[in-house]
Design a protein around this motif. Structure first.
Motif, PDB file in Angstrom:
ATOM      1  N   THR A 216       1.168  -0.942  -0.346  1.00 44.28           N
ATOM      2  CA  THR A 216      -0.156   0.359   0.086  1.00 44.28           C
ATOM      3  C   THR A 216       0.809   1.074  -0.013  1.00 44.28           C
ATOM      4  O   THR A 216       2.075   1.240  -0.383  1.00 44.28           O
ATOM      5  N   GLY A 217       0.519   2.531  -0.115  1.00 45.35           N
ATOM      6  CA  GLY A 217       1.134   3.577   0.331  1.00 45.35           C
ATOM      7  C   GLY A 217       2.286   3.715   1.660  1.00 45.35           C
ATOM      8  O   GLY A 217       2.900   3.879   1.315  1.00 45.35           O
ATOM      9  N   ARG A 218       1.665   2.672   2.014  1.00 43.66           N
ATOM     10  CA  ARG A 218       2.316   2.858   4.001  1.00 43.66           C
ATOM     11  C   ARG A 218       3.010   1.969   3.706  1.00 43.66           C
ATOM     12  O   ARG A 218       3.893   1.871   4.685  1.00 43.66           O
ATOM     13  N   ARG A 219       3.216   1.308   3.157  1.00 41.99           N
ATOM     14  CA  ARG A 219       3.620  -0.783   3.175  1.00 41.99           C
ATOM     15  C   ARG A 219       4.053  -1.635   2.172  1.00 41.99           C
ATOM     16  O   ARG A 219       3.915  -1.267   1.089  1.00 41.99           O
ATOM     17  N   GLN A 220       5.279  -2.297   2.580  1.00 41.36           N
ATOM     18  CA  GLN A 220       5.901  -3.314   1.188  1.00 41.36           C
ATOM     19  C   GLN A 220       5.087  -4.782   1.582  1.00 41.36           C
ATOM     20  O   GLN A 220       4.021  -4.622   2.923  1.00 41.36           O
ATOM     21  N   PRO A 221       4.934  -5.021   0.574  1.00 46.81           N
ATOM     22  CA  PRO A 221       3.976  -6.618   0.205  1.00 46.81           C
ATOM     23  C   PRO A 221       4.043  -6.999   1.926  1.00 46.81           C
ATOM     24  O   PRO A 221       5.744  -7.226   1.654  1.00 46.81           O
ATOM     25  N   LEU A 222       3.661  -8.463   2.312  1.00 49.93           N
ATOM     26  CA  LEU A 222       4.080  -8.636   3.046  1.00 49.93           C
ATOM     27  C   LEU A 222       3.732 -10.459   3.259  1.00 49.93           C
ATOM     28  O   LEU A 222       2.879 -10.324   2.769  1.00 49.93           O
ATOM     29  N   HIS A 223       4.136 -12.002   3.818  1.00 48.17           N
ATOM     30  CA  HIS A 223       3.638 -12.812   3.200  1.00 48.17           C
ATOM     31  C   HIS A 223       3.677 -13.571   4.437  1.00 48.17           C
ATOM     32  O   HIS A 223       3.791 -12.993   5.594  1.00 48.17           O
ATOM     33  N   VAL A 224       2.182 -14.026   4.861  1.00 43.85           N
ATOM     34  CA  VAL A 224       1.620 -14.314   5.957  1.00 43.85           C
ATOM     35  C   VAL A 224       1.188 -16.446   5.690  1.00 43.85           C
ATOM     36  O   VAL A 224       0.443 -15.987   4.849  1.00 43.85           O
ATOM     37  N   LEU A 225       1.937 -16.483   6.467  1.00 43.53           N
ATOM     38  CA  LEU A 225       2.211 -18.264   6.766  1.00 43.53           C
ATOM     39  C   LEU A 225       1.072 -18.586   7.651  1.00 43.53           C
ATOM     40  O   LEU A 225       1.576 -18.453   9.028  1.00 43.53           O
ATOM     41  N   GLY A 226       0.752 -20.117   7.897  1.00 39.03           N
ATOM     42  CA  GLY A 226       0.194 -19.865   8.612  1.00 39.03           C
ATOM     43  C   GLY A 226       0.768 -21.792   8.634  1.00 39.03           C
ATOM     44  O   GLY A 226       0.994 -22.415   8.381  1.00 39.03           O
ATOM     45  N   SER A 227       0.461 -22.225   9.986  1.00 39.98           N
ATOM     46  CA  SER A 227       1.543 -23.492  10.783  1.00 39.98           C
ATOM     47  C   SER A 227      -0.003 -23.546  12.197  1.00 39.98           C
ATOM     48  O   SER A 227       0.570 -23.073  12.696  1.00 39.98           O
ATOM     49  N   TYR A 228       0.115 -24.820  12.172  1.00 40.53           N
ATOM     50  CA  TYR A 228      -0.403 -25.286  13.384  1.00 40.53           C
ATOM     51  C   TYR A 228       0.810 -25.250  14.369  1.00 40.53           C
ATOM     52  O   TYR A 228       2.118 -25.129  14.634  1.00 40.53           O
ATOM     53  N   HIS A 229       0.090 -24.662  15.734  1.00 48.15           N
ATOM     54  CA  HIS A 229       1.151 -24.541  16.746  1.00 48.15           C
ATOM     55  C   HIS A 229       1.484 -25.480  17.608  1.00 48.15           C
ATOM     56  O   HIS A 229       1.126 -26.497  17.619  1.00 48.15           O
ATOM     57  N   PRO A 230       2.979 -25.076  17.891  1.00 47.51           N
ATOM     58  CA  PRO A 230       3.972 -26.482  18.598  1.00 47.51           C
ATOM     59  C   PRO A 230       3.161 -26.632  19.633  1.00 47.51           C
ATOM     60  O   PRO A 230       3.728 -26.953  21.005  1.00 47.51           O
ATOM     61  N   SER A 231       2.209 -26.894  19.927  1.00 42.71           N
ATOM     62  CA  SER A 231       1.469 -27.380  21.718  1.00 42.71           C
ATOM     63  C   SER A 231       2.028 -28.950  22.085  1.00 42.71           C
ATOM     64  O   SER A 231       1.789 -29.477  21.333  1.00 42.71           O
ATOM     65  N   ARG A 232       2.045 -29.133  23.186  1.00 38.41           N
ATOM     66  CA  ARG A 232       2.049 -30.460  23.808  1.00 38.41           C
ATOM     67  C   ARG A 232       1.666 -31.905  23.052  1.00 38.41           C
ATOM     68  O   ARG A 232       1.927 -32.491  22.664  1.00 38.41           O
ATOM     69  N   ARG A 233      -0.077 -31.056  22.620  1.00 40.14           N
ATOM     70  CA  ARG A 233      -1.221 -32.117  21.918  1.00 40.14           C
ATOM     71  C   ARG A 233      -0.536 -32.617  20.846  1.00 40.14           C
ATOM     72  O   ARG A 233      -0.625 -33.247  20.187  1.00 40.14           O
ATOM     73  N   ASN A 234      -0.518 -31.164  19.569  1.00 41.17           N
ATOM     74  CA  ASN A 234       0.019 -31.128  17.890  1.00 41.17           C
ATOM     75  C   ASN A 234       0.794 -32.217  18.169  1.00 41.17           C
ATOM     76  O   ASN A 234       0.799 -33.012  17.462  1.00 41.17           O
ATOM     77  N   VAL A 235       2.058 -31.432  18.990  1.00 45.21           N
ATOM     78  CA  VAL A 235       3.590 -32.662  18.815  1.00 45.21           C
ATOM     79  C   VAL A 235       3.237 -33.912  19.055  1.00 45.21           C
ATOM     80  O   VAL A 235       3.546 -34.403  18.110  1.00 45.21           O
TER      81      VAL A 235
END
Length: 263
Positions: A216-235
């Motif tokens: 935008t006029g104020r910001r450069q492009p931003l790449h946003v990536l998702g990952s599962y949270h490294p919670s004890r249960r997920n791991v």
């Protein structure tokens, strides 16, 4: 007759308006942290973080708990941000550093080290010598919540701190890795507040989901990536493996223009 137009006193640290008032006025990371660590705007979270500090686990009985809001950690000019959920009662709430001192942090910092974004694979306390290279770790809620579940109202009250942090990071920020659905839902409106244009409809969270917010006029492009949270249960269940997290972090580092320090 009562005088009109008189200047109002700024909110006290225990008032709901404290984060919004002070976060918006911070001129740099040090000032932001100084105000953030004084925050007492969410009574339930204040009680919980202090109760955890007053009743440490047996393994930490000889340690003095931080028991305050936990600020973000990493360089103020980071090109990559990692956003979690909130500090753990006996992790970051104990050490005073985000994602440090619990199993989730062990998993995250080992992956950051593997990618070359951290000086060591373990994080134990604020003065352990750990350095992050070009990456900053933070969260939408800065106090440890009961059962790791902040309320929507608590998330909203805390939101100005994260918005201010991203506004300060914005000139050099190129990518963000979001750990878990809670962080994803909390971060997207923050990015909008900080000056990036959000897509409509907003994409749903998922591991490996990626979007690019245009310049935008104020910001450069931003790449946003998702990952599962490294919670004890997920791991433990294998929903998130070390290889999966390393893969996302490696991709994010490349998008941010980071090569890492390890060779």
């Amino acid at each position: 007759m009562e005088e009109t137009g008189a200047a109002q006193s700024p909110p006290d640290s225990g008032e709901a308006g404290y984060p919004a008032h002070y976060a918006a006025r911070c001129g740099g990371p040090a000032e932001l942290e100084a105000h953030l660590v004084r925050c007492r705007a969410c009574p339930r979270l204040v009680r919980w973080r202090e109760e955890a500090g007053a009743h440490p686990r047996a393994a930490f009985r000889d340690q003095e708990y931080w028991a305050r809001p936990v600020p973000g950690f990493g360089p103020a000019d980071a090109a990559l941000a990692v956003v979690g959920l909130a500090p753990a009662a006996h992790g970051g709430n104990r050490t005073g550093r985000m994602f440090t001192g619990d199993a989730s942090g062990d998993f995250l910092f080992a992956a950051l080290h593997e990618v070359g974004l951290a000086s060591r694979p373990t994080a134990t306390h604020r003065d352990d010598g750990l350095e992050l290279y070009g990456v900053r770790v933070t969260a939408p809620v800065h106090c440890a919540p009961p059962a790791n579940k902040p309320t929507p109202a608590e998330r909203q009250t805390c939101r100005p701190w994260l918005t201010a942090e991203f506004e300060l990071l914005a000139p050099g920020l190129r990518a963000v890795v979001v750990l878990g659905a809670f962080g994803w839902q909390a971060l997207l409106p923050v990015l909008g507040d900080a000056g990036w244009a959000l897509p409509r409809p907003r994409p749903a969270f998922g591991h490996g989901v990626a979007l690019t917010l245009p310049a935008t006029g104020r910001r450069q492009p931003l790449h946003v990536l998702g990952s599962y949270h490294p919670s004890r249960r997920n791991v433990f269940t294998g929903r998130l493996t070390s290889d999966m997290l390393v893969e996302v972090l490696t991709r994010a580092a490349a998008l941010a223009g980071l090569r890492g320090e390890r060779r």
